[in-house]
Design a protein around this motif. Structure first.
Motif, PDB file in Angstrom:
ATOM      1  N   UNK A  58     -11.518  27.993  11.154  1.00  0.00           N
ATOM      2  CA  UNK A  58     -10.437  27.066  11.515  1.00  0.00           C
ATOM      3  C   UNK A  58      -9.586  26.742  10.302  1.00  0.00           C
ATOM      4  N   UNK A  59     -10.222  26.591   9.145  1.00  0.00           N
ATOM      5  CA  UNK A  59      -9.505  26.438   7.881  1.00  0.00           C
ATOM      6  C   UNK A  59     -10.008  27.503   6.917  1.00  0.00           C
ATOM      7  N   UNK A  60      -9.309  27.668   5.813  1.00  0.00           N
ATOM      8  CA  UNK A  60      -9.710  28.629   4.791  1.00  0.00           C
ATOM      9  C   UNK A  60     -10.260  27.882   3.579  1.00  0.00           C
ATOM     10  N   UNK A  61     -11.154  28.534   2.849  1.00  0.00           N
ATOM     11  CA  UNK A  61     -11.695  27.947   1.641  1.00  0.00           C
ATOM     12  C   UNK A  61     -11.480  28.916   0.488  1.00  0.00           C
ATOM     13  N   UNK A  62     -10.957  28.406  -0.627  1.00  0.00           N
ATOM     14  CA  UNK A  62     -10.668  29.239  -1.783  1.00  0.00           C
ATOM     15  C   UNK A  62     -11.936  29.437  -2.609  1.00  0.00           C
ATOM     16  N   UNK A  63     -11.846  30.335  -3.598  1.00  0.00           N
ATOM     17  CA  UNK A  63     -12.986  30.552  -4.486  1.00  0.00           C
ATOM     18  C   UNK A  63     -13.310  29.295  -5.270  1.00  0.00           C
ATOM     19  N   UNK A  64     -12.315  28.458  -5.493  1.00  0.00           N
ATOM     20  CA  UNK A  64     -12.533  27.202  -6.206  1.00  0.00           C
ATOM     21  C   UNK A  64     -13.049  26.086  -5.323  1.00  0.00           C
ATOM     22  N   UNK A  65     -13.300  26.398  -4.033  1.00  0.00           N
ATOM     23  CA  UNK A  65     -13.866  25.397  -3.140  1.00  0.00           C
ATOM     24  C   UNK A  65     -12.854  24.461  -2.512  1.00  0.00           C
ATOM     25  N   UNK A  66     -11.576  24.833  -2.559  1.00  0.00           N
ATOM     26  CA  UNK A  66     -10.554  23.997  -1.937  1.00  0.00           C
ATOM     27  C   UNK A  66     -10.314  24.466  -0.501  1.00  0.00           C
ATOM     28  N   UNK A  67     -10.050  23.505   0.367  1.00  0.00           N
ATOM     29  CA  UNK A  67      -9.828  23.794   1.782  1.00  0.00           C
ATOM     30  C   UNK A  67      -8.333  23.850   2.059  1.00  0.00           C
ATOM     31  N   UNK A  68      -7.902  24.948   2.679  1.00  0.00           N
ATOM     32  CA  UNK A  68      -6.486  25.216   2.884  1.00  0.00           C
ATOM     33  C   UNK A  68      -6.195  25.382   4.372  1.00  0.00           C
ATOM     34  N   UNK A  69      -5.072  24.810   4.816  1.00  0.00           N
ATOM     35  CA  UNK A  69      -4.617  25.039   6.189  1.00  0.00           C
ATOM     36  C   UNK A  69      -4.102  26.474   6.275  1.00  0.00           C
ATOM     37  N   UNK A  70      -4.638  27.291   7.177  1.00  0.00           N
ATOM     38  CA  UNK A  70      -4.206  28.689   7.247  1.00  0.00           C
ATOM     39  C   UNK A  70      -2.779  28.831   7.751  1.00  0.00           C
ATOM     40  N   UNK A  71      -2.142  29.922   7.345  1.00  0.00           N
ATOM     41  CA  UNK A  71      -0.808  30.271   7.824  1.00  0.00           C
ATOM     42  C   UNK A  71      -0.974  31.236   8.990  1.00  0.00           C
ATOM     43  N   UNK A  72      -0.411  30.892  10.133  1.00  0.00           N
ATOM     44  CA  UNK A  72      -0.582  31.715  11.331  1.00  0.00           C
ATOM     45  C   UNK A  72       0.019  33.102  11.119  1.00  0.00           C
ATOM     46  N   UNK A  73      -0.701  34.124  11.564  1.00  0.00           N
ATOM     47  CA  UNK A  73      -0.218  35.499  11.512  1.00  0.00           C
ATOM     48  C   UNK A  73      -0.217  36.067  12.927  1.00  0.00           C
ATOM     49  N   UNK A  74       0.502  37.164  13.122  1.00  0.00           N
ATOM     50  CA  UNK A  74       0.515  37.791  14.440  1.00  0.00           C
ATOM     51  C   UNK A  74      -0.876  38.263  14.837  1.00  0.00           C
ATOM     52  N   UNK A  75      -1.646  38.738  13.886  1.00  0.00           N
ATOM     53  CA  UNK A  75      -2.996  39.196  14.217  1.00  0.00           C
ATOM     54  C   UNK A  75      -3.870  38.038  14.673  1.00  0.00           C
ATOM     55  N   UNK A  76      -3.778  36.900  13.975  1.00  0.00           N
ATOM     56  CA  UNK A  76      -4.563  35.736  14.369  1.00  0.00           C
ATOM     57  C   UNK A  76      -4.167  35.260  15.764  1.00  0.00           C
ATOM     58  N   UNK A  77      -2.869  35.217  16.019  1.00  0.00           N
ATOM     59  CA  UNK A  77      -2.380  34.818  17.337  1.00  0.00           C
ATOM     60  C   UNK A  77      -2.921  35.756  18.411  1.00  0.00           C
ATOM     61  N   UNK A  78      -2.820  37.063  18.150  1.00  0.00           N
ATOM     62  CA  UNK A  78      -3.293  38.058  19.119  1.00  0.00           C
ATOM     63  C   UNK A  78      -4.787  37.908  19.373  1.00  0.00           C
ATOM     64  N   UNK A  79      -5.570  37.778  18.305  1.00  0.00           N
ATOM     65  CA  UNK A  79      -7.017  37.723  18.446  1.00  0.00           C
ATOM     66  C   UNK A  79      -7.472  36.458  19.173  1.00  0.00           C
ATOM     67  N   UNK A  80      -6.881  35.330  18.806  1.00  0.00           N
ATOM     68  CA  UNK A  80      -7.275  34.067  19.432  1.00  0.00           C
ATOM     69  C   UNK A  80      -6.909  34.054  20.910  1.00  0.00           C
ATOM     70  N   UNK A  81      -5.695  34.495  21.227  1.00  0.00           N
ATOM     71  CA  UNK A  81      -5.265  34.502  22.628  1.00  0.00           C
ATOM     72  C   UNK A  81      -6.077  35.502  23.454  1.00  0.00           C
ATOM     73  N   UNK A  82      -6.401  36.651  22.868  1.00  0.00           N
ATOM     74  CA  UNK A  82      -7.210  37.645  23.585  1.00  0.00           C
ATOM     75  C   UNK A  82      -8.609  37.099  23.870  1.00  0.00           C
ATOM     76  N   UNK A  83      -9.171  36.392  22.901  1.00  0.00           N
ATOM     77  CA  UNK A  83     -10.506  35.821  23.091  1.00  0.00           C
ATOM     78  C   UNK A  83     -10.479  34.713  24.138  1.00  0.00           C
ATOM     79  N   UNK A  84      -9.440  33.879  24.088  1.00  0.00           N
ATOM     80  CA  UNK A  84      -9.300  32.837  25.113  1.00  0.00           C
ATOM     81  C   UNK A  84      -9.198  33.452  26.507  1.00  0.00           C
ATOM     82  N   UNK A  85      -8.401  34.480  26.623  1.00  0.00           N
ATOM     83  CA  UNK A  85      -8.202  35.108  27.930  1.00  0.00           C
ATOM     84  C   UNK A  85      -9.512  35.698  28.445  1.00  0.00           C
TER      85      UNK A  85
END
Length: 215
Positions: A58-85
């Motif tokens: 749901x979020x990303x974590x850097x090597x330094x241990x910081x939590x980052x809000x991910x940037x939506x990509x077409x692949x993420x959109x496709x994968x999430x929607x396909x899994x929901x369906x």
């Protein structure tokens, strides 16, 4: 111990729902101290929630241990929607075969609530109720293992949708599809149920991809 687990769960859900009101921006850091102050809890349940969100993608974590809000990509959109369906279509078809009148009425009440929020232009309430409707479909289908996976998936979808900068309003057709799904379940009409859920999710995927392309 039970109280702590409950608090961890509440903080987890609260942070996830914070994406609905655009509280967090794509690519920005989620700071545990700021979140603890905002939600009036200690840092411990916040860190536990962020670790869980990172493990669930749901979020990303850097090597330094910081939590980052991910940037939506077409692949993420496709994968999430396909899994929901995959999950939601199967659940809706199961309900067409097994749903009791009580369960159908529960879905019908949620669809009516969605219509009310749509008509009053209550954007955030509409979205949260929309997610509740879809989670209810999976819950009523009766497979608890799939339900747990779907809850994670819905939170990932929430982040994807609300970090694209997309106007968070369904159109009237999408709103009407909720009532149509309920009617299809009542009529044991698997073909219509399948058509509606596929159109509902795939059209949202198209809208999200269009917004990512604009950005």
């Amino acid at each position: 111990m039970l109280l702590k687990r409950n608090l961890d769960e509440v903080v987890y859900e609260t942070i996830c729902e914070g994406f609905v009101s655009n509280t967090y921006l794509a690519g920005k850091r989620l700071d545990p101290s700021e979140l603890a102050e905002r939600y009036q809890v200690s840092k411990t349940p916040v860190i536990q929630a962020l670790k869980r969100m990172a493990s669930e993608g749901i979020v990303e974590i850097t090597q330094g241990g910081k939590y980052i809000v991910p940037v939506a990509s077409q692949r993420e959109i496709r994968d999430v929607c396909a899994a929901r369906l995959l999950i939601e279509e199967n659940a809706l078809l199961t309900l067409c075969r097994t749903a009791s009148e009580k369960e159908i009425c529960a879905l019908e009440e949620l669809a009516k609530q969605l219509e009310k929020y749509f008509q009053s232009d209550s954007v955030d309430k509409y979205f949260l109720s929309d997610m509740h409707f879809h989670k209810k479909i999976v819950e009523l289908a009766g497979n608890n293992c799939i339900l747990l996976l779907h809850r994670i998936l819905i939170n990932r979808y929430t982040v994807v949708r609300h970090t694209t900068g997309m106007i968070l309003v369904h159109n009237g057709e999408a709103c009407d599809e909720h009532a149509g799904m309920v009617e299809a379940v009542r009529n044991r009409d698997e073909a219509t149920a399948s058509t509606l859920i596929r159109r509902h999710i795939l059209q949202m995927e198209e809208r999200l991809n269009a917004k990512v392309n604009d950005n």
